[in-house]
Design an enzyme around this catalytic site. Structure first.
Site, PDB file in Angstrom:
ATOM      1  N   SER A   7      -6.732 -21.623  34.703  1.00  0.00           N
ATOM      2  CA  SER A   7      -6.391 -20.083  35.958  1.00  0.00           C
ATOM      3  C   SER A   7      -6.060 -20.488  36.858  1.00  0.00           C
ATOM      4  O   SER A   7      -6.655 -21.671  37.762  1.00  0.00           O
ATOM      5  CB  SER A   7      -8.129 -19.933  35.884  1.00  0.00           C
ATOM      6  OG  SER A   7      -8.282 -19.153  36.702  1.00  0.00           O
ATOM      7  N   HIS A  32      -3.920 -18.820  32.247  1.00  0.00           N
ATOM      8  CA  HIS A  32      -4.485 -17.739  32.710  1.00  0.00           C
ATOM      9  C   HIS A  32      -4.613 -16.969  34.184  1.00  0.00           C
ATOM     10  O   HIS A  32      -4.807 -17.808  35.618  1.00  0.00           O
ATOM     11  CB  HIS A  32      -6.167 -17.661  32.339  1.00  0.00           C
ATOM     12  CG  HIS A  32      -7.497 -17.317  32.342  1.00  0.00           C
ATOM     13  ND1 HIS A  32      -7.426 -16.382  31.662  1.00  0.00           N
ATOM     14  CD2 HIS A  32      -7.802 -16.759  33.972  1.00  0.00           C
ATOM     15  CE1 HIS A  32      -8.307 -15.486  31.964  1.00  0.00           C
ATOM     16  NE2 HIS A  32      -8.506 -15.637  33.141  1.00  0.00           N
ATOM     17  N   ASP A  34      -5.991 -14.794  36.765  1.00  0.00           N
ATOM     18  CA  ASP A  34      -7.416 -13.648  37.264  1.00  0.00           C
ATOM     19  C   ASP A  34      -7.492 -12.663  38.396  1.00  0.00           C
ATOM     20  O   ASP A  34      -7.276 -13.285  39.213  1.00  0.00           O
ATOM     21  CB  ASP A  34      -8.409 -14.796  38.244  1.00  0.00           C
ATOM     22  CG  ASP A  34      -8.768 -15.443  36.641  1.00  0.00           C
ATOM     23  OD1 ASP A  34      -9.579 -14.759  36.136  1.00  0.00           O
ATOM     24  OD2 ASP A  34      -8.629 -16.541  36.711  1.00  0.00           O
ATOM     25  N   MET A  36      -8.505 -10.221  40.645  1.00  0.00           N
ATOM     26  CA  MET A  36      -9.574  -9.057  41.211  1.00  0.00           C
ATOM     27  C   MET A  36      -9.439  -8.066  41.880  1.00  0.00           C
ATOM     28  O   MET A  36      -8.270  -7.703  43.135  1.00  0.00           O
ATOM     29  CB  MET A  36     -10.523  -9.993  41.717  1.00  0.00           C
ATOM     30  CG  MET A  36     -10.661 -11.346  40.979  1.00  0.00           C
ATOM     31  SD  MET A  36     -11.616 -12.199  42.050  1.00  0.00           S
ATOM     32  CE  MET A  36     -11.944 -13.703  40.359  1.00  0.00           C
ATOM     33  N   HIS A  65      -6.136 -11.798  33.215  1.00  0.00           N
ATOM     34  CA  HIS A  65      -7.370 -10.971  33.047  1.00  0.00           C
ATOM     35  C   HIS A  65      -7.449 -10.051  34.208  1.00  0.00           C
ATOM     36  O   HIS A  65      -7.884 -10.746  35.339  1.00  0.00           O
ATOM     37  CB  HIS A  65      -8.636 -12.312  33.477  1.00  0.00           C
ATOM     38  CG  HIS A  65      -9.918 -11.964  33.111  1.00  0.00           C
ATOM     39  ND1 HIS A  65     -11.384 -13.198  33.685  1.00  0.00           N
ATOM     40  CD2 HIS A  65     -10.252 -11.156  32.538  1.00  0.00           C
ATOM     41  CE1 HIS A  65     -11.765 -12.611  33.244  1.00  0.00           C
ATOM     42  NE2 HIS A  65     -11.623 -11.499  33.076  1.00  0.00           N
ATOM     43  N   MET A  67     -10.021  -8.104  36.561  1.00  0.00           N
ATOM     44  CA  MET A  67     -11.772  -7.866  36.834  1.00  0.00           C
ATOM     45  C   MET A  67     -11.682  -6.793  38.000  1.00  0.00           C
ATOM     46  O   MET A  67     -11.516  -7.142  38.597  1.00  0.00           O
ATOM     47  CB  MET A  67     -11.952  -8.790  37.220  1.00  0.00           C
ATOM     48  CG  MET A  67     -12.379 -10.283  36.541  1.00  0.00           C
ATOM     49  SD  MET A  67     -12.597 -11.375  36.560  1.00  0.00           S
ATOM     50  CE  MET A  67     -10.706 -11.604  37.006  1.00  0.00           C
ATOM     51  N   MET A 136     -17.301 -14.562  29.349  1.00  0.00           N
ATOM     52  CA  MET A 136     -17.361 -14.384  30.198  1.00  0.00           C
ATOM     53  C   MET A 136     -18.566 -15.334  30.426  1.00  0.00           C
ATOM     54  O   MET A 136     -19.394 -15.212  30.062  1.00  0.00           O
ATOM     55  CB  MET A 136     -17.673 -13.429  31.390  1.00  0.00           C
ATOM     56  CG  MET A 136     -16.806 -12.616  31.602  1.00  0.00           C
ATOM     57  SD  MET A 136     -15.432 -13.607  32.008  1.00  0.00           S
ATOM     58  CE  MET A 136     -15.707 -14.848  33.503  1.00  0.00           C
ATOM     59  N   GLY A 141     -15.669 -13.635  39.409  1.00  0.00           N
ATOM     60  CA  GLY A 141     -15.099 -13.097  41.148  1.00  0.00           C
ATOM     61  C   GLY A 141     -14.705 -14.768  41.950  1.00  0.00           C
ATOM     62  O   GLY A 141     -14.092 -15.027  42.154  1.00  0.00           O
ATOM     63  N   PHE A 142     -15.363 -15.798  40.591  1.00  0.00           N
ATOM     64  CA  PHE A 142     -14.984 -17.731  41.920  1.00  0.00           C
ATOM     65  C   PHE A 142     -14.870 -18.501  40.576  1.00  0.00           C
ATOM     66  O   PHE A 142     -15.053 -17.901  39.521  1.00  0.00           O
ATOM     67  CB  PHE A 142     -16.163 -17.779  42.502  1.00  0.00           C
ATOM     68  CG  PHE A 142     -16.629 -16.909  43.598  1.00  0.00           C
ATOM     69  CD1 PHE A 142     -15.489 -15.439  44.637  1.00  0.00           C
ATOM     70  CD2 PHE A 142     -17.491 -15.420  43.519  1.00  0.00           C
ATOM     71  CE1 PHE A 142     -16.175 -15.174  45.711  1.00  0.00           C
ATOM     72  CE2 PHE A 142     -17.861 -14.340  44.081  1.00  0.00           C
ATOM     73  CZ  PHE A 142     -17.318 -14.562  45.286  1.00  0.00           C
ATOM     74  N   ASP A 170     -14.714 -18.184  28.990  1.00  0.00           N
ATOM     75  CA  ASP A 170     -14.353 -18.585  30.703  1.00  0.00           C
ATOM     76  C   ASP A 170     -15.142 -18.740  32.059  1.00  0.00           C
ATOM     77  O   ASP A 170     -16.114 -17.069  32.101  1.00  0.00           O
ATOM     78  CB  ASP A 170     -13.707 -17.094  31.058  1.00  0.00           C
ATOM     79  CG  ASP A 170     -12.333 -16.926  32.415  1.00  0.00           C
ATOM     80  OD1 ASP A 170     -13.174 -17.989  33.359  1.00  0.00           O
ATOM     81  OD2 ASP A 170     -12.611 -15.759  33.003  1.00  0.00           O
ATOM     82  N   GLY A 171     -15.201 -19.997  32.008  1.00  0.00           N
ATOM     83  CA  GLY A 171     -16.490 -19.436  33.643  1.00  0.00           C
ATOM     84  C   GLY A 171     -16.938 -21.504  33.024  1.00  0.00           C
ATOM     85  O   GLY A 171     -17.837 -21.330  32.224  1.00  0.00           O
ATOM     86  N   GLY A 172     -17.020 -22.281  34.053  1.00  0.00           N
ATOM     87  CA  GLY A 172     -16.999 -23.312  34.338  1.00  0.00           C
ATOM     88  C   GLY A 172     -17.002 -24.106  32.779  1.00  0.00           C
ATOM     89  O   GLY A 172     -17.764 -25.039  32.691  1.00  0.00           O
ATOM     90  N   GLY A 192      -9.949 -23.354  35.233  1.00  0.00           N
ATOM     91  CA  GLY A 192     -10.076 -23.667  36.004  1.00  0.00           C
ATOM     92  C   GLY A 192      -9.982 -24.838  36.937  1.00  0.00           C
ATOM     93  O   GLY A 192      -9.179 -25.518  37.513  1.00  0.00           O
TER      94      GLY A 192
HETATM   95  C1  DX5 Z   1     -14.269 -16.401  37.265  1.00  0.00           C
HETATM   96  C2  DX5 Z   1     -12.376 -15.762  36.600  1.00  0.00           C
HETATM   97  C3  DX5 Z   1     -12.477 -18.030  35.995  1.00  0.00           C
HETATM   98  C4  DX5 Z   1     -12.599 -18.833  37.219  1.00  0.00           C
HETATM   99  C5  DX5 Z   1     -12.683 -20.133  36.015  1.00  0.00           C
HETATM  100  O1  DX5 Z   1     -14.128 -14.946  37.509  1.00  0.00           O
HETATM  101  O2  DX5 Z   1     -12.630 -15.335  35.964  1.00  0.00           O
HETATM  102  O3  DX5 Z   1     -10.788 -17.237  35.012  1.00  0.00           O
HETATM  103  O4  DX5 Z   1     -11.445 -18.692  37.746  1.00  0.00           O
HETATM  104  O5  DX5 Z   1     -13.138 -21.143  37.067  1.00  0.00           O
HETATM  105  P1  DX5 Z   1     -13.362 -22.418  36.163  1.00  0.00           P
HETATM  106  O6  DX5 Z   1     -12.620 -22.500  34.946  1.00  0.00           O
HETATM  107  O7  DX5 Z   1     -13.096 -23.316  37.389  1.00  0.00           O
HETATM  108  O8  DX5 Z   1     -15.045 -21.901  36.549  1.00  0.00           O
HETATM  109 ZN    ZN Z   2     -11.019 -15.310  34.248  1.00  0.00          ZN
END
Ligand code: DX5
Ligand code: ZN
Length: 215
Positions: A7, A32, A34, A36, A65, A67, A136, A141-142, A170-172, A192
């Site tokens: 990401s 990826h 993102d 927003m 993606h 959002m 998710m 968002g972050f 996606d995420g963490g 990410g």
């Molecule tokens: C969150 C995004 C993710 C984010 C993932 O809103 O959709 O794609 O960039 O980042 P990591 O892998 O660091 O959680």
């Molecule tokens: Zn994403």
């Protein structure tokens, strides 16, 4: 087969072209992006121009993606910019059925995303229209947020519903928990911080792939 989708939200954004090349050379299959809007999620990021600028510089699958609220307004533009997959959120439009069809009609692969708080029942009537379901595993968002393990049950449920579809998470996600999510049924892994916060992107991607199969 497991695919890694780094990401770019986590990369040095002044160096996008080179960062994309680093992860492509490092073995990533997808990139990826993102997007927003500051309404659907409490942050702003990339837009249509970012996808168009990246397109000629990469052979990776551009995994976009969205959002954003009412994504149907921008699907044609993101398709024209060179997206390969466009993923929209079930929570973001009153007309998810129509919006998913719009993605297909614009020649892209269709992704359907659900937030951590959204039950699988929300996608039951439209999941068949998607090529990929995105679960998710943080509230979007972050980058670099903490993985929410509660979503693993949803991954298992969706894998049982759609044995042949791609399931993205996606995420963490990092080397420490990637096996948990692949074992539950996810096969397209967004990363990410786990890739872009590392000095050696290629080693980080390889490590994720190794751990995805063996734990
Ligand atoms: C969150 C995004 C993710 C984010 C993932 O809103 O959709 O794609 O960039 O980042 P990591 O892998 O660091 O959680
Ligand atoms: Zn994403």
């Amino acid at each position: 087969m497991i695919k890694i989708s780094p990401s770019i939200l986590a990369c040095d954004m002044a160096d996008l072209k080179n960062q994309a090349k680093l992860v492509e050379d490092g073995g990533a299959e997808y990139l990826h992006v993102d997007v927003m809007d500051g309404h659907f999620v409490p942050n702003l990021s990339f837009g249509i121009g970012t996808v168009a600028s990246l397109r000629p510089h990469t052979g990776m699958v551009l995994d976009v993606h969205l959002m954003i609220e009412n994504p149907e307004k921008y699907i044609a533009d993101f398709a024209k910019a060179g997206s390969d997959i466009i993923t929209i959120h079930v929570e973001a439009t009153n007309h998810i059925h129509r919006a998913l069809q719009q993605i297909r009609d614009n020649g892209c692969k269709v992704g359907l995303a659900i937030n951590p708080g959204t039950p699988v029942s929300m996608i039951r009537e439209v999941g068949h229209l998607a090529d990929m379901i995105l679960v998710m595993s943080v509230n979007p968002g972050f980058t670099a947020q903490k993985f929410i393990p509660d979503v693993l049950g949803k991954v298992r449920e969706i894998r049982a519903m759609y044995p042949d579809k791609d399931i993205q998470i996606d995420g963490g996600i990092g080397a420490g928990n990637i096996y948990e999510v692949t074992e539950a049924g996810a096969n397209v892994i967004v990363a990410g911080a786990a890739v872009f916060y590392e000095e050696d992107k290629a080693a980080a991607i390889q490590n994720l792939k190794d751990k995805a199969y063996k734990g």
